[in-house]
Design a protein around this motif. Structure first.
Motif, PDB file in Angstrom:
ATOM      1  N   TYR A 183      25.763  36.481  47.935  1.00 11.37           N
ATOM      2  CA  TYR A 183      24.489  36.531  47.218  1.00 11.37           C
ATOM      3  C   TYR A 183      24.580  35.947  45.797  1.00 11.37           C
ATOM      4  CZ  TYR A 183      22.733  39.361  51.025  1.00 11.37           C
ATOM      5  OH  TYR A 183      22.331  39.796  52.273  1.00 11.37           O
ATOM      6  N   GLY A 184      25.665  35.284  45.480  1.00 10.32           N
ATOM      7  CA  GLY A 184      25.787  34.617  44.192  1.00 10.32           C
ATOM      8  C   GLY A 184      25.798  35.563  43.015  1.00 10.32           C
ATOM      9  N   ILE A 185      26.379  36.732  43.206  1.00  9.73           N
ATOM     10  CA  ILE A 185      26.465  37.712  42.120  1.00  9.73           C
ATOM     11  C   ILE A 185      27.722  37.411  41.293  1.00  9.73           C
ATOM     12  CG2 ILE A 185      26.739  40.171  41.578  1.00  9.73           C
ATOM     13  CD1 ILE A 185      25.331  40.696  44.308  1.00  9.73           C
ATOM     14  N   PRO A 186      27.593  37.185  40.003  1.00 12.47           N
ATOM     15  CA  PRO A 186      28.765  36.858  39.178  1.00 12.47           C
ATOM     16  C   PRO A 186      29.853  37.924  39.313  1.00 12.47           C
ATOM     17  CG  PRO A 186      26.751  36.502  37.936  1.00 12.47           C
ATOM     18  CD  PRO A 186      26.341  37.199  39.206  1.00 12.47           C
ATOM     19  N   LEU A 187      31.081  37.479  39.440  1.00 13.51           N
ATOM     20  CA  LEU A 187      32.210  38.382  39.648  1.00 13.51           C
ATOM     21  C   LEU A 187      33.245  38.203  38.540  1.00 13.51           C
ATOM     22  CD1 LEU A 187      33.948  40.345  41.366  1.00 13.51           C
ATOM     23  CD2 LEU A 187      34.773  38.322  42.620  1.00 13.51           C
ATOM     24  N   ILE A 188      33.570  39.303  37.885  1.00 13.11           N
ATOM     25  CA  ILE A 188      34.642  39.335  36.884  1.00 13.11           C
ATOM     26  C   ILE A 188      35.749  40.212  37.440  1.00 13.11           C
ATOM     27  CG2 ILE A 188      35.279  40.003  34.532  1.00 13.11           C
ATOM     28  CD1 ILE A 188      32.320  39.597  33.775  1.00 13.11           C
ATOM     29  N   ALA A 189      36.965  39.735  37.362  1.00 14.27           N
ATOM     30  CA  ALA A 189      38.106  40.480  37.890  1.00 14.27           C
ATOM     31  C   ALA A 189      39.045  40.899  36.778  1.00 14.27           C
ATOM     32  CB  ALA A 189      38.867  39.629  38.911  1.00 14.27           C
ATOM     33  N   ILE A 190      39.614  42.095  36.920  1.00 20.51           N
ATOM     34  CA  ILE A 190      40.729  42.517  36.080  1.00 20.51           C
ATOM     35  C   ILE A 190      41.883  42.814  37.024  1.00 20.51           C
ATOM     36  CG2 ILE A 190      41.608  44.192  34.420  1.00 20.51           C
ATOM     37  CD1 ILE A 190      38.794  44.716  33.495  1.00 20.51           C
ATOM     38  N   SER A 191      42.962  42.041  36.890  1.00 18.37           N
ATOM     39  CA  SER A 191      44.095  42.162  37.797  1.00 18.37           C
ATOM     40  C   SER A 191      45.359  41.710  37.078  1.00 18.37           C
ATOM     41  CB  SER A 191      43.863  41.300  39.050  1.00 18.37           C
ATOM     42  OG  SER A 191      44.995  41.296  39.893  1.00 18.37           O
ATOM     43  N   SER A 192      46.500  42.092  37.623  1.00 19.25           N
ATOM     44  CA  SER A 192      47.763  41.661  37.027  1.00 19.25           C
ATOM     45  C   SER A 192      48.312  40.402  37.681  1.00 19.25           C
ATOM     46  CB  SER A 192      48.806  42.790  37.136  1.00 19.25           C
ATOM     47  OG  SER A 192      49.092  43.063  38.497  1.00 19.25           O
ATOM     48  N   ARG A 193      47.617  39.882  38.710  1.00 24.13           N
ATOM     49  CA  ARG A 193      48.113  38.700  39.430  1.00 24.13           C
ATOM     50  C   ARG A 193      47.053  37.601  39.452  1.00 24.13           C
ATOM     51  NH1 ARG A 193      49.734  40.392  45.191  1.00 24.13           N
ATOM     52  NH2 ARG A 193      49.784  38.101  45.332  1.00 24.13           N
ATOM     53  N   SER A 194      47.355  36.487  38.847  1.00 27.56           N
ATOM     54  CA  SER A 194      46.402  35.370  38.809  1.00 27.56           C
ATOM     55  C   SER A 194      46.244  34.699  40.171  1.00 27.56           C
ATOM     56  CB  SER A 194      46.867  34.329  37.777  1.00 27.56           C
ATOM     57  OG  SER A 194      48.151  33.821  38.120  1.00 27.56           O
ATOM     58  N   ASP A 195      47.232  34.882  41.068  1.00 26.13           N
ATOM     59  CA  ASP A 195      47.158  34.251  42.386  1.00 26.13           C
ATOM     60  C   ASP A 195      46.618  35.194  43.452  1.00 26.13           C
ATOM     61  OD1 ASP A 195      49.276  35.991  42.405  1.00 26.13           O
ATOM     62  OD2 ASP A 195      50.639  34.649  43.507  1.00 26.13           O
ATOM     63  N   SER A 196      46.117  36.349  43.041  1.00 25.69           N
ATOM     64  CA  SER A 196      45.596  37.318  44.006  1.00 25.69           C
ATOM     65  C   SER A 196      44.239  36.871  44.552  1.00 25.69           C
ATOM     66  CB  SER A 196      45.447  38.693  43.348  1.00 25.69           C
ATOM     67  OG  SER A 196      44.485  38.647  42.308  1.00 25.69           O
ATOM     68  N   THR A 197      43.857  37.459  45.656  1.00 21.30           N
ATOM     69  CA  THR A 197      42.555  37.146  46.254  1.00 21.30           C
ATOM     70  C   THR A 197      41.426  37.438  45.288  1.00 21.30           C
ATOM     71  OG1 THR A 197      43.405  37.657  48.464  1.00 21.30           O
ATOM     72  CG2 THR A 197      41.005  37.676  48.175  1.00 21.30           C
ATOM     73  N   LEU A 198      41.502  38.586  44.615  1.00 26.78           N
ATOM     74  CA  LEU A 198      40.449  38.970  43.674  1.00 26.78           C
ATOM     75  C   LEU A 198      40.337  37.970  42.538  1.00 26.78           C
ATOM     76  CD1 LEU A 198      38.351  40.965  42.586  1.00 26.78           C
ATOM     77  CD2 LEU A 198      40.231  42.264  41.541  1.00 26.78           C
ATOM     78  N   ALA A 199      41.448  37.618  41.927  1.00 26.58           N
ATOM     79  CA  ALA A 199      41.423  36.700  40.786  1.00 26.58           C
ATOM     80  C   ALA A 199      40.935  35.319  41.190  1.00 26.58           C
ATOM     81  CB  ALA A 199      42.809  36.610  40.155  1.00 26.58           C
ATOM     82  N   ARG A 200      41.353  34.857  42.378  1.00 21.52           N
ATOM     83  CA  ARG A 200      40.953  33.507  42.823  1.00 21.52           C
ATOM     84  C   ARG A 200      39.473  33.443  43.161  1.00 21.52           C
ATOM     85  NH1 ARG A 200      42.814  32.498  47.333  1.00 21.52           N
ATOM     86  NH2 ARG A 200      44.215  34.246  47.810  1.00 21.52           N
ATOM     87  N   GLN A 201      38.897  34.543  43.600  1.00 18.51           N
ATOM     88  CA  GLN A 201      37.483  34.566  43.957  1.00 18.51           C
ATOM     89  C   GLN A 201      36.570  34.750  42.750  1.00 18.51           C
ATOM     90  OE1 GLN A 201      35.922  34.166  46.952  1.00 18.51           O
ATOM     91  NE2 GLN A 201      37.901  33.597  47.842  1.00 18.51           N
ATOM     92  N   ALA A 202      37.125  35.212  41.639  1.00 15.65           N
ATOM     93  CA  ALA A 202      36.321  35.596  40.479  1.00 15.65           C
ATOM     94  C   ALA A 202      35.794  34.392  39.704  1.00 15.65           C
ATOM     95  CB  ALA A 202      37.141  36.480  39.553  1.00 15.65           C
ATOM     96  N   ASP A 203      34.648  34.599  39.081  1.00 19.51           N
ATOM     97  CA  ASP A 203      34.095  33.595  38.161  1.00 19.51           C
ATOM     98  C   ASP A 203      34.824  33.641  36.824  1.00 19.51           C
ATOM     99  OD1 ASP A 203      31.759  32.636  39.818  1.00 19.51           O
ATOM    100  OD2 ASP A 203      31.302  34.780  39.718  1.00 19.51           O
ATOM    101  N   ALA A 204      35.369  34.802  36.492  1.00 16.15           N
ATOM    102  CA  ALA A 204      36.208  34.961  35.289  1.00 16.15           C
ATOM    103  C   ALA A 204      37.272  35.992  35.633  1.00 16.15           C
ATOM    104  CB  ALA A 204      35.382  35.415  34.095  1.00 16.15           C
ATOM    105  N   ALA A 205      38.529  35.597  35.558  1.00 12.47           N
ATOM    106  CA  ALA A 205      39.637  36.493  35.890  1.00 12.47           C
ATOM    107  C   ALA A 205      40.378  36.888  34.621  1.00 12.47           C
ATOM    108  CB  ALA A 205      40.588  35.825  36.877  1.00 12.47           C
ATOM    109  N   LEU A 206      40.390  38.179  34.338  1.00  9.91           N
ATOM    110  CA  LEU A 206      41.115  38.701  33.192  1.00  9.91           C
ATOM    111  C   LEU A 206      42.449  39.220  33.715  1.00  9.91           C
ATOM    112  CD1 LEU A 206      38.152  40.611  31.514  1.00  9.91           C
ATOM    113  CD2 LEU A 206      38.936  38.271  31.109  1.00  9.91           C
ATOM    114  N   VAL A 207      43.496  38.445  33.481  1.00 10.49           N
ATOM    115  CA  VAL A 207      44.809  38.727  34.069  1.00 10.49           C
ATOM    116  C   VAL A 207      45.673  39.484  33.062  1.00 10.49           C
ATOM    117  CG1 VAL A 207      46.866  37.747  35.134  1.00 10.49           C
ATOM    118  CG2 VAL A 207      44.626  36.662  35.505  1.00 10.49           C
ATOM    119  N   LEU A 208      46.157  40.643  33.496  1.00 13.25           N
ATOM    120  CA  LEU A 208      47.019  41.446  32.638  1.00 13.25           C
ATOM    121  C   LEU A 208      48.384  40.781  32.496  1.00 13.25           C
ATOM    122  CD1 LEU A 208      46.305  45.002  34.125  1.00 13.25           C
ATOM    123  CD2 LEU A 208      45.133  43.864  32.231  1.00 13.25           C
ATOM    124  N   PRO A 209      49.014  40.926  31.351  1.00 14.69           N
ATOM    125  CA  PRO A 209      50.360  40.354  31.191  1.00 14.69           C
ATOM    126  C   PRO A 209      51.375  41.121  32.033  1.00 14.69           C
ATOM    127  CG  PRO A 209      49.795  41.705  29.305  1.00 14.69           C
ATOM    128  CD  PRO A 209      48.548  41.625  30.132  1.00 14.69           C
TER     129      PRO A 209
END
Length: 340
Positions: A135-161
């Motif tokens: 449905y084109g809903i903007p997605l922001i992710a917070i995750s520790s892995r930039s290569d994860s499914t969540l981060a790759r699908q996100a419009d903005a991925a906030l990756v923890l160090p």
């Protein structure tokens, strides 16, 4: 110097738990704090374009920020949603399990989805991810892995160090949950500034408890109308005493012909001018000129500060507009309202 008695000693816990070493316990606690402090330092160095993009996405959305996460991420997510809501960014939490059983209907195209998962592979989030993409809903992710499914699908991925958990097993979410909460706070504060959120807005969202008391305005608790104890210049002190007794505040304000406050008569003024003809004297002969005043828009805490800082201390203030008294505030009004 007497050795402090530990609570464990008072209740017999120290003797009941073999090997209980207070020094070792404190050292463990300090290591936890140090590990999380180092994690926060690492977090500050990785915030960049993705964070700015996340703020832009939320600021541009006409609807709510929907926060979701499972387990400890969910607990942190609830706090983040509450912080958003209290600082001017409408938000609520949706449990990913409930989302798969009808609560997806709470999420619309006007919303932003903020999904939290340390691994980025939390299976319970899959339906939410599919729904947001469909449905084109903007997605922001917070995750520790930039290569994860969540981060790759996100419009903005906030990756923890990459940081160590404070748990000695390296398993319990500790440092990672702290960093996630701090990112949420950073988003909320950045948005607060963009939206021009004010102390008045904050007060409107926190009417209860200590925060509500601290943010009360003078106008919220002052006496007004006929309750304001005033008398005109030229009046005899006998009339002033009657007015003081009616008000029950121990003082009366004195106004000139144009209704402006020019003085105040207090119990102290009566004692200083005690004489046989006191009641016949005009109020202006007894009053203290130029009394302390404040505006109705000032914080009640500021009024209390003015009273306490005055030399000598005073216990009441007149509230004025264009020099004319429109209200009256006594020290006891502040204390009753929980302002101290």
């Amino acid at each position: 110097m007497n050795k402090p008695i530990l609570a464990a000693d008072r209740f017999g816990v120290a003797s009941a738990v073999p090997g209980l070493d207070p020094a070792a316990i404190l050292e463990t606690a300090r290591q936890v704090v140090a590990t999380q402090r180092d994690g926060l330092g690492a977090l500050s160095t990785v915030l960049g374009d993705s964070f700015v993009e996340a703020v832009r996405i939320i600021a541009a959305a006409p609807g709510h920020v929907i926060v979701t996460g499972m387990g400890k991420s969910g607990h942190v997510g609830r706090k983040i949603a509450a912080t958003f809501a209290s600082t001017g960014t409408p938000s609520f939490f949706v449990h990913p399990g409930e989302a798969s059983h009808g609560d997806l209907g709470m999420i619309t195209e006007s919303n932003v989805l903020l999904a939290i998962s340390n691994s980025g592979e939390t299976s319970e989030l899959s339906d939410l991810l599919v729904y947001s993409r469909r449905y084109g809903i903007p997605l922001i992710a917070i995750s520790s892995r930039s290569d994860s499914t969540l981060a790759r699908q996100a419009d903005a991925a906030l990756v923890l160090p990459a940081v160590d958990e404070a748990c000695p097993l390296g398993l319990a979410p500790t440092t990672s949950t702290t960093l996630t909460m701090v990112i949420g706070d950073a988003l909320a504060v950045a948005l607060l500034g963009l939206k021009g959120f004010t102390r008045d807005d904050f007060r409107d969202r926190h009417p209860g408890g200590r925060l509500g008391n601290v943010l009360l305005r003078v106008g919220d608790i002052m006496h007004h109308g006929a309750a304001v104890p005033v008398i005109a210049t030229g009046s005899a002190m006998g009339q002033a005493l009657i007015r003081m007794s009616e008000g029950g505040f121990g003082c009366v304000g004195v106004t000139d012909a144009e209704g402006r406050l020019v003085g105040i008569v207090t119990d102290g003024d009566l004692r200083r001018h005690m004489s046989g003809d006191l009641l016949a004297q005009p109020v202006e002969a007894v009053m203290t000129p130029d009394p302390k005043t404040i505006e109705a828009t000032a914080l009640a805490a500021e009024a209390l500060k003015v009273m306490n800082a005055s030399k000598p201390k005073i216990n009441a203030l007149f509230i004025v507009e264009d020099g004319r008294p429109v209200g009256f505030l006594h020290l006891h009004d502040c204390l009753r309202a929980g302002v101290y």
